[in-house]
Design an enzyme around this catalytic site. Structure first.
Site, mmCIF file in Angstrom:
data_model
loop_
_atom_site.group_PDB
_atom_site.id
_atom_site.type_symbol
_atom_site.label_atom_id
_atom_site.label_comp_id
_atom_site.label_asym_id
_atom_site.label_seq_id
_atom_site.Cartn_x
_atom_site.Cartn_y
_atom_site.Cartn_z
ATOM 1 N N ASP A 109 -1.894 28.456 -3.133
ATOM 2 C CA ASP A 109 -2.872 29.536 -2.967
ATOM 3 C C ASP A 109 -4.063 29.191 -3.813
ATOM 4 O OD1 ASP A 109 -1.029 30.719 -1.429
ATOM 5 O OD2 ASP A 109 -0.567 32.377 -2.794
ATOM 6 N N HIS A 136 3.765 32.406 -8.707
ATOM 7 C CA HIS A 136 4.136 33.567 -7.891
ATOM 8 C C HIS A 136 5.491 33.334 -7.234
ATOM 9 C CE1 HIS A 136 -0.138 35.406 -7.463
ATOM 10 N NE2 HIS A 136 0.514 35.870 -8.511
ATOM 11 N N ASP A 156 6.697 34.077 -4.429
ATOM 12 C CA ASP A 156 6.759 33.558 -3.062
ATOM 13 C C ASP A 156 6.463 32.064 -3.018
ATOM 14 O OD1 ASP A 156 4.155 34.091 -3.777
ATOM 15 O OD2 ASP A 156 3.481 34.461 -1.737
ATOM 16 N N HIS A 157 6.249 31.474 -4.185
ATOM 17 C CA HIS A 157 6.068 30.017 -4.237
ATOM 18 C C HIS A 157 7.115 29.326 -5.111
ATOM 19 C CE1 HIS A 157 2.159 29.635 -2.100
ATOM 20 N NE2 HIS A 157 2.154 30.926 -2.377
ATOM 21 N N HIS A 205 2.197 27.244 -8.009
ATOM 22 C CA HIS A 205 1.922 28.241 -9.045
ATOM 23 C C HIS A 205 3.113 29.182 -9.201
ATOM 24 C CE1 HIS A 205 0.533 30.202 -5.345
ATOM 25 N NE2 HIS A 205 0.755 31.354 -5.946
ATOM 26 N N GLU A 209 -3.615 27.111 2.657
ATOM 27 C CA GLU A 209 -3.205 28.485 2.942
ATOM 28 C C GLU A 209 -4.272 29.146 3.784
ATOM 29 O OE1 GLU A 209 -4.053 31.756 1.004
ATOM 30 O OE2 GLU A 209 -5.242 30.979 -0.659
ATOM 31 N N HIS A 244 -7.000 31.285 -8.363
ATOM 32 C CA HIS A 244 -5.895 32.150 -7.953
ATOM 33 C C HIS A 244 -5.177 32.821 -9.117
ATOM 34 C CE1 HIS A 244 -3.150 33.866 -5.156
ATOM 35 N NE2 HIS A 244 -2.114 33.334 -5.771
ATOM 36 N N HIS A 289 0.875 29.733 5.529
ATOM 37 C CA HIS A 289 0.713 30.907 4.683
ATOM 38 C C HIS A 289 -0.329 31.857 5.261
ATOM 39 C CE1 HIS A 289 0.296 33.252 0.991
ATOM 40 N NE2 HIS A 289 1.335 32.600 0.506
#
Lengths: 947, 599
Positions: free
Chosen positions: B177, B69, B71-72, B67, B202, B156, B413
């Site tokens: 996530d 975000h 951090d991904h 996705h 996660e 999410h 995660h």
């Protein structure tokens, strides 16, 4: 081209049949049979290719076949079946066999042997499956023949080993539908196949094909539905099926488990991996709860729905369904519900201002946390939070049913139900409000819960607000502050949505044990509330101030349906010394009603003048009674109308015109014909406007109508010259007498001495005599006939309608451009209207006399309570330009159709599309409308379009 | 055969998600995130773990982004353009649409505001996005002949997906996530019963079980509503994407429902673009929005308008969503300073705040804040905290495991301590092994791969037709010859195998002698044996031949008297190797002796 020609040939064949159909009936039977079958035979012989044959069969299937020729057709089809090499044609033939054996009046046992024989040599799986389907049809047509059924079941068992899922499917279906249900019978007809149907089906629970597994479970359910007691041993098998990979299997398995839990609620089953044992119903409940968090929403809906009907489950299992242990970083956390409750009990209001207000408290023992809910744990918590609103609604419904039977559960589920008031989907909110209303006698709302409930009063959806008002009517609140709060909110609601006035006042008739005297006495709603409270709290009136009494007198008069009668000191209103409950009021008035009727019926031999006067008085009395006693209004009105009809009839017959030569008194007979017309109208009203009218009454009404028609005939005979028109009228009248006799043959014995009774005696004479004689006979019979008793049914309610909106008070014309449409919101309450979707219409009358009839959509009708309906719809108006604003009239009409009369068997409800079509073309029924609401005037102004 | 997984980032840590999976010889990289907490090399995953020498493109078969975000996906341009990777990158359509906006924003903040050099450029983001292949939900994408991937809905954020990676019959599911409870704009994660060999999930909330979302929503709405009714102003600091849209929908529907008139503003910028995509990807949202969008698209807000700086001074009640979410800078902080002095106003923090930010300070109860320039700001407005998180809690994780039924679980995660608890629970309740590798650690999971073998239909039908009626409860033994030829496996009948291999057939017969004590005549013994067998083997055809022998299917039994002892009869049992099963059963049966006959 060739195909086309053949088609023509075929069509000609059918044409011949139809012409003969219209011929004499004796001939028809003989001719139809060979022709129908012959046509098919010729066609099938001509068919050069399988595709051709298929075409013929398809065409053939479109036409119905007469009962007499079914067998012949079947023989031809079978003959062809054996010859046919193509599987698709055989398939079609097999399906046709099934269709044909469904023909009403045809007994398929003669073709059963052949049908079974065809199975023997069939190789194609699809055809086999279709043949089994046909057998199923045949079997269901022969419910009284156990040996046939046994044979069919045997056949099915034989084919259970087929490699195709379709065939196995059908076999199981057949066994399920036809398998022997009673053990005893099975033994008599015993053969080896009658083994144990349950075992045979149970063996297929583990079939490799999911479709067959589903079919097996469904067959088992079918057996259950047919009355076979399923064995408990199936339970463990069914439990295994809950973990199946396929949703349809799981869904069916959930049902099966539910059935078993209802059959053996108290048996004990072991818990796997422990030594404990629990009741089967509890175990099943746990398992179904588990399915509420299934991966497929179909299964979830199914499971949630079934939970509601498992009322035997023990309470601690039930309460687990609402349990959800919260934790945060492995520390126990209280749910918002628990916090709210605590705050409430500690007497503080939530400050809610601290971060970490919800901070986790004690540490949790990691070993004790169970993340996968065992059994019932949290099932409803999951169900209510589900992604699909279907599941949420099902869960709310289940919650409702369980809470109705368990007060303690009702108390516990309250928090969750209150939460559902804020669901994003309106249907769910509405459903939960209704649910809470239904369980309202089991619950008491806490203040914080009330807070949330009351917040919904601001909802913009009218349905929601009104549902909430109804809820408030019957809810118990724990504190007097709560009531205060509710009042304040209701008043706020009133200012925000003035249209809710009616609904709020109703909800103010709220009986709470807490009395709350306050400076609010200025407001009517509060007063209404207080008076209602006073009804159940006899000490209250002592606290009333003087002006309260004055208000009471006024309100009791103006809003008598909302303000209850009270025992007020110094008031004579309370006549009975008994407690002011409702029952004593009923008796005297009912007595009065019956007495006055008796009086009327008994005094037959009074002179005409006396009868008339008595009738007039009684009618007046009855009408007044109806106004005073709302419970008896329907009854009183009904009888008053009937007496009114009688009065009119008597008056009409008293006319002088009968003694004078006909042509001279045209003016006088206007009165008689008007009376006849009015009686007709009133009889329609009596028949269709009251709910609860039984066939006993319908006879009397029809009888009255018949008399009116006779009167009409006589009057016409008197006023028209020439005999020709009379011929038709007489014949029609005689037909009606005939149909009356046919319809009410069973009731005729009760009608000794009545008009129709005498008429039927004279029938042979009437049929043969001339119109003028008929009229004469009618006239004398009409005069001599006695007045029929009108027996009263238990419950009788008059259909009423009240248009709430438009109010008709507005001076502001509704302006719109001529030629375009304007939408007028119409809001009306309907009481005691049966099937309003089909009968209630809106009529708009324009000043130019133009009338417009509007059929509201079925969705515009809501059903807030039994016997009550609410119509909220939009009416589209349009007109050419006017020079100045003018008023139009809007009213509600009740459409009726004498075909749909209650005496003849009711025609199944017409579908929506049918009812939407205007009301034309009834063959012999009379269509009409009865206005049943006060017309409301709306001020409109179509402006000329600007160019 | 085995599936490996290596975690260059996001092992026992939140942020910098990056997992390398080797499955049946294929290497797949899952996510390519950055770490918010670092500003040096540590912010990106260490790609040297993957391969020391040689190009990444040669080593990796594909990269999958779950996705948008950061951090991904934050390290994606760095990875593809600066480190160098030219293979396919897979992500869902919404992710592909929104991801570049966020990357560009991230680049701007790092390069333009903080003035860093040696960072990826706008052009690099564009080039990187060109390598992306967009996938649909439940679409099976064939990466190459053997490797296939499939996306599942994850909740999410918009476009978040879980991916199933499959090679042959080995498979891995990576969740990214996900959220198991639906919210106001997204549905719940769902996966079918795919029974993967490994589930990589996660575990952000490994030790939390959350309360129902409804209570939180209700509290939130109640607080906002009360403040607005009092005439106060509400400030909601948010991050531009994700929760912000949920809160917007929540307020929008509430305003609609309650017929409220107070204005709601949303600070512009990023959000407007993102909202546009939310409008487009309706199919990715929850049931309510999907069902009603024909009448009205819920993201076309009626009550929410764009914010202008000047509006903050307007009198009367209002609600303002402003970025950033932790009140550390920007518009949200400006508005906060304006409104903080009035006790009628309220600020609602919808998420977690990092230590040191204004958000964290006011949440921990500080009432006097020192702003820049030694100003002291007294906070009189109400401060509320509402947590709206879109990760699965412990129950949700367990629920997903139950749905997917994996053979092994790998936790990523999350924090090590919390993962430990969850690991223990998973092992205890599902009886599957669970792993929780640290950063850079490799986990090897043994799988038990099944090997598909082709069988000819004729053989299958013939074999199922033999013997008793097929019974679902009993496994069925089949006879055939396994041919391994040209990397394919085929099961054929022996004759065909012989033919294909050009071999002659040899008959193999087993014979066995069974001694039975029976003083009677031979043919009587035979008769007794016959009757006995007939009684025991009901499903088989047992025949008594005129020459005095018995056949059971194709097995021959003959009886002769013992040459020395007439009281002992020797039963000769003979069968071909095809009937080995039945033959050995028969001999063991006969060895038990005959039942004592009553006659």
């Amino acid at each position: 081209m060739a195909a086309h020609l053949k088609k023509r040939v075929y069509e000609e064949f059918t044409k011949v049949v139809q012409q003969q159909h219209e011929d004499l009936s004796t001939k028809k039977l003989r001719l139809t049979k060979p022709s129908k079958s012959a046509a098919l035979h010729v066609d099938l012989c001509k068919a050069t290719s399988p595709a051709d044959a298929l075409q013929y069969l398809l065409q053939f299937a479109r036409k119905p076949v007469e009962v007499e020729s079914v067998e012949g057709v079947v023989r031809i089809l079978l003959e062809h079946y054996y010859k046919e090499n193509d599987a698709s044609v055989r398939l079609k033939i097999a399906s046709l066999l099934g269709l044909l054996s469904k023909t009403a009046g045809f007994s398929p046992d003669c073709i059963m042997d052949d049908a079974i024989n065809t199975l023997q040599n069939e190789k194609s799986h699809q055809v086999l499956a279709q043949l089994l389907d046909t057998l199923l049809v045949i079997g269901t047509k022969l419910p009284e023949n156990p040996s046939v059924r046994m044979r069919l079941v045997e056949v099915a068992c034989k084919h259970l080993t087929d490699s195709s899922h379709g065939v196995r499917n059908k076999c199981l279906q057949l066994i399920g539908c036809l398998g022997p249900v009673e053990k005893g019978v099975a033994k008599e007809v015993e053969s080896q196949a009658a083994k144990d149907v349950q075992k045979i089906i149970g063996d297929h629970f583990n079939d490799q094909d999911p479709r067959v597994r589903t079919a097996a479970i469904k067959a088992m359910l079918q057996l259950h539905e047919r009355g076979l007691k399923l064995q408990q041993a199936i339970y463990s098998q069914a439990c295994k099926l809950l973990a199946d990979d396929y949703e349809q299997v799981r869904s069916a398995a959930v049902q099966l488990i539910w059935v078993l839990s209802q059959l053996y609620p108290e048996s004990i089953v072991p818990i796997p991996s422990s030594n404990e044992e629990i009741r089967l119903v509890d175990d099943a409940f746990g398992k179904i709860c588990h399915m509420v968090s299934d991966g497929s929403w179909v299964v979830r809906v199914q499971a949630a729905k079934l939970l509601g009907s498992m009322q035997q489950v023990s309470s601690h299992f039930l309460e687990q369904t609402l349990d959800k242990k919260l934790m945060s970083d492995l520390r126990r956390k209280r749910t918002a519900h628990e916090r709210a409750k605590e705050l409430y009990s500690s007497g503080e209001f939530s400050s809610g201002r601290k971060w970490g207000d919800d901070a986790p408290k004690e540490e949790i023992d990691t070993g004790a946390v169970n993340l996968i809910e065992s059994g019932a744990c949290g099932a409803f918590v999951h169900g209510l939070e589900d992604e699909m609103y279907e599941v949420r609604i099902a869960a709310v419904e289940a919650l409702c049913m369980l809470a109705q039977s368990s007060p303690s559960f009702a108390e516990k589920c309250l928090d969750f139900l209150v939460d559902m008031f804020n669901d994003e989907i309106e249907e769910v909110r509405l459903q939960s409000i209704h649910t809470m209303r239904k369980i309202s006698n089991n619950i008491t709302l806490r203040e914080d819960q009330l807070d949330t409930v009351l917040a919904v009063l601001e909802d913009s959806s009218r349905d929601i607000r009104e549902a909430l008002h109804e809820l408030l009517c019957c809810t118990n609140v724990s504190t007097k502050e709560g009531i205060h709060l509710a009042l304040v909110e209701l008043l706020k609601n009133l200012t925000k949505y003035p249209t809710d006035r009616e609904s709020i006042w109703k909800s103010s008739s709220w009986h709470c044990v807490f009395f709350f005297n306050s400076p609010f006495s200025i407001d009517i709603a509060v007063l209404v509330l207080i008076f209602n409270a006073a009804k159940s709290c006899p000490t209250m009136p002592a606290l009333f101030s003087d002006h309260t009494f004055r208000h009471y007198a006024y309100l009791r008069d103006s809003l008598s349906h909302l303000v209850p009668p009270l025992r007020l000191p110094g008031r004579k209103l309370v006549s009975s010394p008994v407690s002011p409950s409702i029952t004593p009021h009923e008796d005297p008035s009912q007595q009065f009603l019956h007495q006055s009727l008796e009086r009327v019926y008994n005094l037959q031999h009074l002179d005409p003048q006396g009868i008339q006067e008595l009738l007039e008085f009684t009618i007046r009395d009855l009408q007044r009674l109806g106004e005073l006693q709302s419970e008896l209004a329907g009854m009183a009105d009904f009888t008053a109308t009937y007496l009114q009809c009688q009065l009119l009839l008597i008056k009409a017959l008293q006319e002088k015109l009968w003694n004078v030569a006909a042509p001279l008194y045209l003016k006088q007979n206007a009165l008689a014909s008007a009376a006849a017309k009015q009686i007709l109208e009133e009889t329609y009203k009596m028949e269709f406007m009251y709910s609860g009218v039984e066939s006993k009454q319908v006879v009397i009404i029809h009888h009255m109508r018949l008399q009116a028609k006779a009167l009409q005939l006589i009057v016409t005979a008197r006023t028209t010259r020439g005999v020709e028109p009379l011929f038709g009228m007489c014949e029609k009248f005689l037909q009606e007498v005939d149909s009356f006799q046919r319809c009410f043959i069973s009731e005729l014995s009760h009608m000794q001495g009545s008009f129709v009774d005498k008429l039927l005696d004279l029938m042979p004479r009437l049929v043969t005599s001339k119109p003028s004689e008929v009229v004469k006979i009618l006239q004398t019979t009409l005069r001599q006939s006695t007045f029929l008793h009108l027996p009263l049914p238990e419950q009788l309610h008059r259909a009423t309608a009240n248009i709430i909106e438009p109010t008709g008070e507005s001076d502001n014309p509704l302006r719109f451009t001529s030629g375009l449409v304007v939408a007028l919101d119409v809001d009306a309450t309907l009481e005691h209207v049966q099937d309003p979707q089909a009968t209630v219409k809106v009529q708009v009358l324009y000043p130019d006399g133009q009338a417009q009839l509007i059929h509201p959509k079925p969705a515009d009708f809501r059903n807030p309570g039994p016997g009550r309906h609410r119509l909220i719809t939009q009416v589209y108006l349009s007109h050419t330009a006017w020079t100045e604003p003018c008023q139009i009239e809007v009213r509600l009409l009740l459409a009726y159709n004498s075909n749909r009369s209650k005496a003849s068997s009711r025609i199944p409800k017409s579908t929506w599309s049918e009812s939407l079509e205007a009301l034309p073309s009834p063959e012999n029924g009379i269509e009409g409308t009865i206005p049943f609401s006060k017309p409301v005037k709306v001020y409109i102004m179509p402006k000329p379009a600007r160019r | 055969l085995s599936a490996f997984s290596l975690c260059p980032g996001a092992g026992q840590d939140v942020g910098r998600s990056c997992i390398l999976v080797s499955i049946a010889g294929k290497n797949v990289m899952l996510d390519c995130g950055m770490h918010m907490g670092y500003n040096d090399d540590r912010r990106f995953p260490d790609f040297s773990y993957i391969t020391q020498n040689g190009r990444l493109t040669d080593f990796l078969d594909c990269v999958i982004i779950s996705h948008f975000h950061l951090d991904h996906c934050g390290a994606l341009p760095y990875f593809s353009e600066m480190v160098g990777y030219d293979g396919p990158i897979y992500m869902t359509h919404p992710t592909k649409a929104i991801c570049p906006i966020l990357l560009e924003d991230y680049r701007k903040i790092t390069v333009d505001k903080k003035g860093e050099t040696n960072f990826f450029t706008s052009q690099m983001i564009k080039d990187c996005m060109k390598k992306v292949v967009a996938v649909h939900l439940h679409q099976t994408v064939q990466v190459d002949e053997e490797l296939e991937i499939k996306a599942y809905y994850a909740g999410h954020v918009l476009g978040a997906a879980m991916f199933q990676i499959k090679v042959g019959c080995e498979s891995v599911v990576y969740t990214g996530d996900y959220n198991m409870t639906p919210d106001r704009h997204l549905g719940a994660a769902w996966v079918d019963k795919c029974r993967p060999d490994l589930l990589i999930t996660e575990s952000t909330y490994a030790t939390t079980i959350r309360d129902s979302k409804r209570c939180r929503e209700r509290d939130f709405l109640k607080k906002v509503h009360e403040t607005v009714e009092r005439g106060g102003k509400v400030l909601i600091p948010v991050f531009a994407l994700g929760r912000a849209q949920e809160l917007c929908i929540l307020l929008e529907t509430f305003w609609e429902r309650m017929n409220l008139k107070a204005p709601i503003y949303f600070s512009t910028g990023l959000t407007e673009k993102a909202n546009h995509y939310y409008k487009l990807f309706i199919t990715w949202t929850n049931q309510k929005i999907r069902k009603t969008f024909v009448q009205r698209n819920m993201f076309e807000f009626k009550h929410i308008k764009a914010f202008d700086r000047a509006f903050a001074d307007n009198p009367g009640p209002m609600v303002v969503f402003a970025t950033p979410g932790m009140l550390h800078a920007g518009q949200s902080l400006q508005i906060f300073r304006k409104w903080a002095g009035n006790e009628k106003n309220m600020v609602i923090m919808p998420g977690y705040c990092v230590q040191g930010t204004v958000g964290h300070k006011i949440l921990s109860g500080q009432r006097k804040l020192e702003m820049e320039g030694r100003q002291i700001l007294e906070v009189k407005m109400q401060v509320e905290y509402m947590s709206f998180s879109a990760h699965a809690d412990a129950k949700g994780i367990m629920q997903l495991i139950r749905q997917a039924e994996p053979r092994n679980v790998l936790l990523v995660h999350g924090e090590a301590k919390k993962m430990e608890f969850l690991k223990q629970k998973i092992e205890q309740e599902f009886h599957v092994s669970c792993y929780m590798p640290a950063n850079g650690e490799t986990t090897t999971i043994l799988t038990n791969p099944c090997i598909p073998v082709d069988i000819s239909l004729g053989l299958l039908k013939r074999e199922t037709a033999i013997g008793p009626v097929p019974d679902a409860k009993k496994p069925k033994l089949m006879h055939g010859t396994l041919l391994m030829k040209d990397n394919s496996f085929r099961l054929v009948c022996p004759e065909q195998a012989l033919k294909e291999l050009g071999l002659a057939e040899h008959q193999l017969r087993f014979t066995c002698r069974v001694h039975i004590q029976d003083p009677r005549k031979e043919h009587e013994t035979v008769l007794r044996v016959y009757n006995h067998l007939k009684g025991v083997l009901k499903d088989y055809s047992v025949q008594h031949l005129p020459d005095g022998s018995i056949t059971v299917e194709s097995i021959l039994i003959q009886a002769t008297a013992h040459s020395e002892d007439q009281g002992t009869k020797v039963l000769l049992v003979s069968w071909t190797y095809q009937d080995e099963e039945l033959g050995s059963y028969l001999t063991s049966l006969l060895k038990k002796g005959l039942p004592q006959s009553t006659a």
